[in-house]
Design a protein around this motif. Structure first.
Motif, PDB file in Angstrom:
ATOM      1  N   GLN A  57      13.634  78.749  80.106  1.00 58.36           N
ATOM      2  CA  GLN A  57      13.905  80.183  79.962  1.00 58.36           C
ATOM      3  C   GLN A  57      12.774  81.019  80.555  1.00 58.36           C
ATOM      4  OE1 GLN A  57      15.260  81.417  75.940  1.00 58.36           O
ATOM      5  NE2 GLN A  57      15.685  79.254  75.578  1.00 58.36           N
ATOM      6  N   ALA A  58      11.543  80.577  80.367  1.00 56.89           N
ATOM      7  CA  ALA A  58      10.396  81.298  80.914  1.00 56.89           C
ATOM      8  C   ALA A  58      10.459  81.336  82.435  1.00 56.89           C
ATOM      9  CB  ALA A  58       9.096  80.640  80.451  1.00 56.89           C
ATOM     10  N   LEU A  59      10.738  80.200  83.044  1.00 61.62           N
ATOM     11  CA  LEU A  59      10.809  80.134  84.505  1.00 61.62           C
ATOM     12  C   LEU A  59      11.973  80.956  85.039  1.00 61.62           C
ATOM     13  CD1 LEU A  59       9.989  76.349  85.002  1.00 61.62           C
ATOM     14  CD2 LEU A  59       8.582  78.279  85.735  1.00 61.62           C
ATOM     15  N   GLU A  60      13.098  80.928  84.347  1.00 60.64           N
ATOM     16  CA  GLU A  60      14.247  81.724  84.779  1.00 60.64           C
ATOM     17  C   GLU A  60      13.936  83.210  84.730  1.00 60.64           C
ATOM     18  OE1 GLU A  60      17.358  80.523  82.185  1.00 60.64           O
ATOM     19  OE2 GLU A  60      17.611  78.526  83.104  1.00 60.64           O
ATOM     20  N   CYS A  61      13.248  83.645  83.695  1.00 59.08           N
ATOM     21  CA  CYS A  61      12.909  85.064  83.575  1.00 59.08           C
ATOM     22  C   CYS A  61      11.959  85.498  84.687  1.00 59.08           C
ATOM     23  CB  CYS A  61      12.274  85.331  82.210  1.00 59.08           C
ATOM     24  SG  CYS A  61      11.867  87.076  81.923  1.00 59.08           S
ATOM     25  N   VAL A  62      10.960  84.667  84.983  1.00 56.24           N
ATOM     26  CA  VAL A  62      10.026  84.986  86.059  1.00 56.24           C
ATOM     27  C   VAL A  62      10.749  85.059  87.396  1.00 56.24           C
ATOM     28  CG1 VAL A  62       8.030  84.154  87.359  1.00 56.24           C
ATOM     29  CG2 VAL A  62       8.017  84.039  84.870  1.00 56.24           C
ATOM     30  N   GLU A  63      11.616  84.107  87.648  1.00 55.15           N
ATOM     31  CA  GLU A  63      12.348  84.075  88.916  1.00 55.15           C
ATOM     32  C   GLU A  63      13.215  85.324  89.073  1.00 55.15           C
ATOM     33  OE1 GLU A  63      13.270  82.775  92.610  1.00 55.15           O
ATOM     34  OE2 GLU A  63      11.788  81.906  91.228  1.00 55.15           O
ATOM     35  N   ALA A  64      13.779  85.798  87.972  1.00 58.88           N
ATOM     36  CA  ALA A  64      14.653  86.974  88.027  1.00 58.88           C
ATOM     37  C   ALA A  64      13.874  88.278  88.107  1.00 58.88           C
ATOM     38  CB  ALA A  64      15.553  86.993  86.794  1.00 58.88           C
ATOM     39  N   ASN A  65      12.553  88.207  87.976  1.00 61.57           N
ATOM     40  CA  ASN A  65      11.742  89.421  87.953  1.00 61.57           C
ATOM     41  C   ASN A  65      10.578  89.356  88.928  1.00 61.57           C
ATOM     42  OD1 ASN A  65      12.629  91.350  85.550  1.00 61.57           O
ATOM     43  ND2 ASN A  65      12.937  89.235  84.890  1.00 61.57           N
ATOM     44  N   GLY A  66      10.857  88.877  90.130  1.00 60.02           N
ATOM     45  CA  GLY A  66       9.870  88.944  91.197  1.00 60.02           C
ATOM     46  C   GLY A  66       9.199  87.643  91.549  1.00 60.02           C
ATOM     47  N   GLY A  67       9.324  86.623  90.713  1.00 60.10           N
ATOM     48  CA  GLY A  67       8.738  85.320  91.015  1.00 60.10           C
ATOM     49  C   GLY A  67       7.345  85.132  90.457  1.00 60.10           C
ATOM     50  N   MET A  68       6.930  83.878  90.358  1.00 64.93           N
ATOM     51  CA  MET A  68       5.661  83.533  89.735  1.00 64.93           C
ATOM     52  C   MET A  68       4.460  83.997  90.563  1.00 64.93           C
ATOM     53  SD  MET A  68       4.516  82.118  86.929  1.00 64.93           S
ATOM     54  CE  MET A  68       5.707  80.899  86.310  1.00 64.93           C
ATOM     55  N   VAL A  69       4.572  83.924  91.881  1.00 64.97           N
ATOM     56  CA  VAL A  69       3.440  84.334  92.716  1.00 64.97           C
ATOM     57  C   VAL A  69       3.152  85.818  92.530  1.00 64.97           C
ATOM     58  CG1 VAL A  69       2.611  84.614  95.085  1.00 64.97           C
ATOM     59  CG2 VAL A  69       3.786  82.513  94.420  1.00 64.97           C
ATOM     60  N   GLN A  70       4.199  86.625  92.514  1.00 66.16           N
ATOM     61  CA  GLN A  70       4.005  88.064  92.328  1.00 66.16           C
ATOM     62  C   GLN A  70       3.389  88.358  90.966  1.00 66.16           C
ATOM     63  OE1 GLN A  70       7.137  91.329  91.355  1.00 66.16           O
ATOM     64  NE2 GLN A  70       7.112  91.172  93.592  1.00 66.16           N
ATOM     65  N   LEU A  71       3.864  87.671  89.930  1.00 67.05           N
ATOM     66  CA  LEU A  71       3.296  87.886  88.597  1.00 67.05           C
ATOM     67  C   LEU A  71       1.840  87.426  88.552  1.00 67.05           C
ATOM     68  CD1 LEU A  71       3.707  88.806  85.698  1.00 67.05           C
ATOM     69  CD2 LEU A  71       4.668  86.556  85.165  1.00 67.05           C
ATOM     70  N   ALA A  72       1.548  86.310  89.207  1.00 71.89           N
ATOM     71  CA  ALA A  72       0.163  85.834  89.275  1.00 71.89           C
ATOM     72  C   ALA A  72      -0.728  86.860  89.974  1.00 71.89           C
ATOM     73  CB  ALA A  72       0.101  84.491  89.995  1.00 71.89           C
ATOM     74  N   GLU A  73      -0.237  87.466  91.036  1.00 67.59           N
ATOM     75  CA  GLU A  73      -1.011  88.494  91.738  1.00 67.59           C
ATOM     76  C   GLU A  73      -1.337  89.656  90.810  1.00 67.59           C
ATOM     77  OE1 GLU A  73       1.286  89.584  95.122  1.00 67.59           O
ATOM     78  OE2 GLU A  73       0.576  87.897  96.361  1.00 67.59           O
ATOM     79  N   ARG A  74      -0.379  90.075  90.019  1.00 71.78           N
ATOM     80  CA  ARG A  74      -0.603  91.182  89.081  1.00 71.78           C
ATOM     81  C   ARG A  74      -1.686  90.830  88.069  1.00 71.78           C
ATOM     82  NH1 ARG A  74       3.709  94.880  88.192  1.00 71.78           N
ATOM     83  NH2 ARG A  74       3.377  94.703  85.943  1.00 71.78           N
ATOM     84  N   VAL A  75      -1.626  89.603  87.554  1.00 71.58           N
ATOM     85  CA  VAL A  75      -2.625  89.165  86.577  1.00 71.58           C
ATOM     86  C   VAL A  75      -4.010  89.099  87.215  1.00 71.58           C
ATOM     87  CG1 VAL A  75      -3.363  87.207  85.154  1.00 71.58           C
ATOM     88  CG2 VAL A  75      -0.963  87.927  85.139  1.00 71.58           C
ATOM     89  N   ILE A  76      -4.100  88.565  88.418  1.00 69.50           N
ATOM     90  CA  ILE A  76      -5.384  88.431  89.114  1.00 69.50           C
ATOM     91  C   ILE A  76      -5.977  89.800  89.429  1.00 69.50           C
ATOM     92  CG2 ILE A  76      -6.477  87.663  91.260  1.00 69.50           C
ATOM     93  CD1 ILE A  76      -4.361  85.352  91.244  1.00 69.50           C
ATOM     94  N   ILE A  77      -5.176  90.692  89.975  1.00 67.48           N
ATOM     95  CA  ILE A  77      -5.670  92.021  90.339  1.00 67.48           C
ATOM     96  C   ILE A  77      -6.133  92.781  89.099  1.00 67.48           C
ATOM     97  CG2 ILE A  77      -4.957  94.281  91.228  1.00 67.48           C
ATOM     98  CD1 ILE A  77      -3.196  92.767  93.246  1.00 67.48           C
ATOM     99  N   ALA A  78      -5.366  92.693  88.017  1.00 69.27           N
ATOM    100  CA  ALA A  78      -5.759  93.380  86.785  1.00 69.27           C
ATOM    101  C   ALA A  78      -7.089  92.862  86.258  1.00 69.27           C
ATOM    102  CB  ALA A  78      -4.667  93.215  85.728  1.00 69.27           C
ATOM    103  N   SER A  79      -7.300  91.543  86.285  1.00 73.74           N
ATOM    104  CA  SER A  79      -8.544  90.981  85.775  1.00 73.74           C
ATOM    105  C   SER A  79      -9.716  91.302  86.699  1.00 73.74           C
ATOM    106  CB  SER A  79      -8.418  89.471  85.583  1.00 73.74           C
ATOM    107  OG  SER A  79      -8.146  88.818  86.797  1.00 73.74           O
TER     108      SER A  79
END
Length: 437
Positions: A57-79
């Motif tokens: 379910q976690a992977l499906e949600c990420v895929e439906a909302n921009g993908g894991m790489v994009q989410l990782a970028e957001r986390v990295i930039i914020a930190s």
């Protein structure tokens, strides 16, 4: 030597109680893995495959909302922005961010496929409510059987167990009955007491409630032919009375003593504690000042004891419209990073969609400082010239930092041994003693 043997003997005698206290009360870190999170699920929703299902379910949600790489970028930039001065105009190097995000996303995707939940707690307290004795007994037995069956499933958690109702008068009998039924079913299904089993005692408000739990543990050990001390438990800190007692003392330290070596962890309960302090519902959060005060007291109480410490949860779920999901992910990742930076290495997750940011923020925390930590540790052990003069206590902290990253999957053994030029056994020894073998 100037001091005679008589004086030395007198000093030894004077400090005998101190020596015993330091040895028994403050033995240092336990050689036991600490999970990065505990996932709470209502007790009636147990299935053997629940961790795998949450990961999917976690992977499906990420895929439906921009993908894991994009989410990782957001986390990295914020930190990275967080690490800069508030008035800094420096922009992150987007090429470096993109490369780091790809590697981070790959690692977290693998984690969600192989160990999406590190510690699973089926909840028979607030998450279950009052459904009648017959219904609760049936759900407890099913949860016990599913917990054991789940150990053989792909993506099995490292730890599993239950939270039962607290020892206050209104729920005491039901909570202890749930504990009794659950342990009997687990032991019958497993054939012995599982080393992965974790029990959680909620809403502790007095030292006597912990003493009562120890009595229950001893009785259950006798009932099942278990060795003294086999049954251990966590204590949830959810009431102000455990932070400041009626007599003006801090009961947390006596609580650990009353646990007689059975308490493995203290967990902060975000919402019960905040509500008890009179904080308005809109402002109840892991980063509220009353939460920080309580957790600082908890950190002091467990320091050097080997008892672990866990932060609580956020009730802002990554659900709804895409913008709401992204906001919730940003909040969750920031809260995870916050407690990691403050020295609290565990927290709670309440929904499958929180798993991506749990692991992205956690892996990023352990990866961002790994090269420097490995270099400092290597310089310390091999006595190489360095601009930093580290001591044994810092060496322990460096080794523990690398070891925690390794145990959760942020690093591989190859990475750690290559960067430190040491074996994992040596790293573990330094983490325990501050000295190389």
């Amino acid at each position: 030597m100037k001091l005679d043997q008589s004086t030395l003997a007198d000093i030894d005698s004077l400090l005998a109680d101190t020596d015993e206290l330091l040895s028994m009360r403050y033995p240092g870190e336990r050689d036991v893995r600490q999970p990065v999170h505990t996932v709470y699920v209502p007790g009636h929703l147990s299935t053997p495959a629940l961790p795998r299902e949450w990961g999917e379910q976690a992977l499906e949600c990420v895929e439906a909302n921009g993908g894991m790489v994009q989410l990782a970028e957001r986390v990295i930039i914020a930190s990275r922005k967080e690490a800069l001065a508030p008035d800094s105009q420096t922009m992150p190097n987007l090429h470096q961010v993109a490369r780091e995000a790809e590697m981070l996303a790959e690692a977290v995707t693998r984690k969600l496929a192989t160990e999406p939940i590190e510690d699973l707690r089926m909840d028979f307290e607030d998450g279950f409510g009052n459904r009648g004795d017959e219904t609760e007994d049936g759900c407890v037995r099913e949860a016990a059987r599913n917990g054991i069956a789940g150990l053989a499933e792909a993506g099995a958690p490292a730890f599993f167990g239950i939270r039962f109702k607290c020892l206050e008068a209104d729920t005491r009998a039901r909570g202890l009955c749930t504990l009794d039924v659950y342990l009997a079913e687990v032991i019958a299904a497993h054939g012995s007491y599982p080393k992965e089993l974790v029990l959680t005692l909620p809403k502790v408000s007095t030292v006597d409630q912990v003493s009562a739990m120890v009595l229950a543990c001893r009785a259950l050990e006798a009932e099942h032919g278990l060795a003294e001390g086999t049954i251990t438990f966590e204590v949830q800190v959810e009431t102000p009375q455990l932070i400041l007692g009626a007599d003006g003392t801090v009961p947390l330290a006596p609580v650990l003593d009353a646990g007689a070596g059975r308490i493995t962890s203290l967990h902060y309960g975000t919402y019960d504690y905040s509500a008890s302090m009179g904080v308005a519902a809109a402002y109840q959060a892991m980063d509220h000042p009353v939460a920080d005060f309580a957790k600082n007291q908890m950190m002091l109480a467990v320091a050097g004891t080997g008892v672990h410490l866990s932060d609580g949860s956020t009730n802002i779920m990554p659900l709804g419209e895409p913008e709401e999901i992204q906001r919730a992910w940003s909040l969750h990742a920031g809260l995870v990073r916050r407690h990691l930076k403050r020295g609290i290495y565990q927290g709670w997750d309440m929904h499958p969609h929180q798993l991506p940011t749990r692991f992205l923020a956690t892996f990023r925390f352990y990866r961002e400082g790994a090269e420097r930590a490995a270099t400092r540790l290597r310089n310390y052990v091999f006595q190489e010239d360095s601009g930093v003069l580290d001591e044994p206590a810092t060496a322990r902290a460096l080794a523990r930092y690398l070891g925690r990253g390794l145990s959760c999957g942020a690093h591989t053994e190859e990475f750690v041994t290559d960067r430190t030029k040491m074996s994992i056994a040596t790293l573990n020894h330094i983490a325990a003693t501050g000295a190389a073998e």
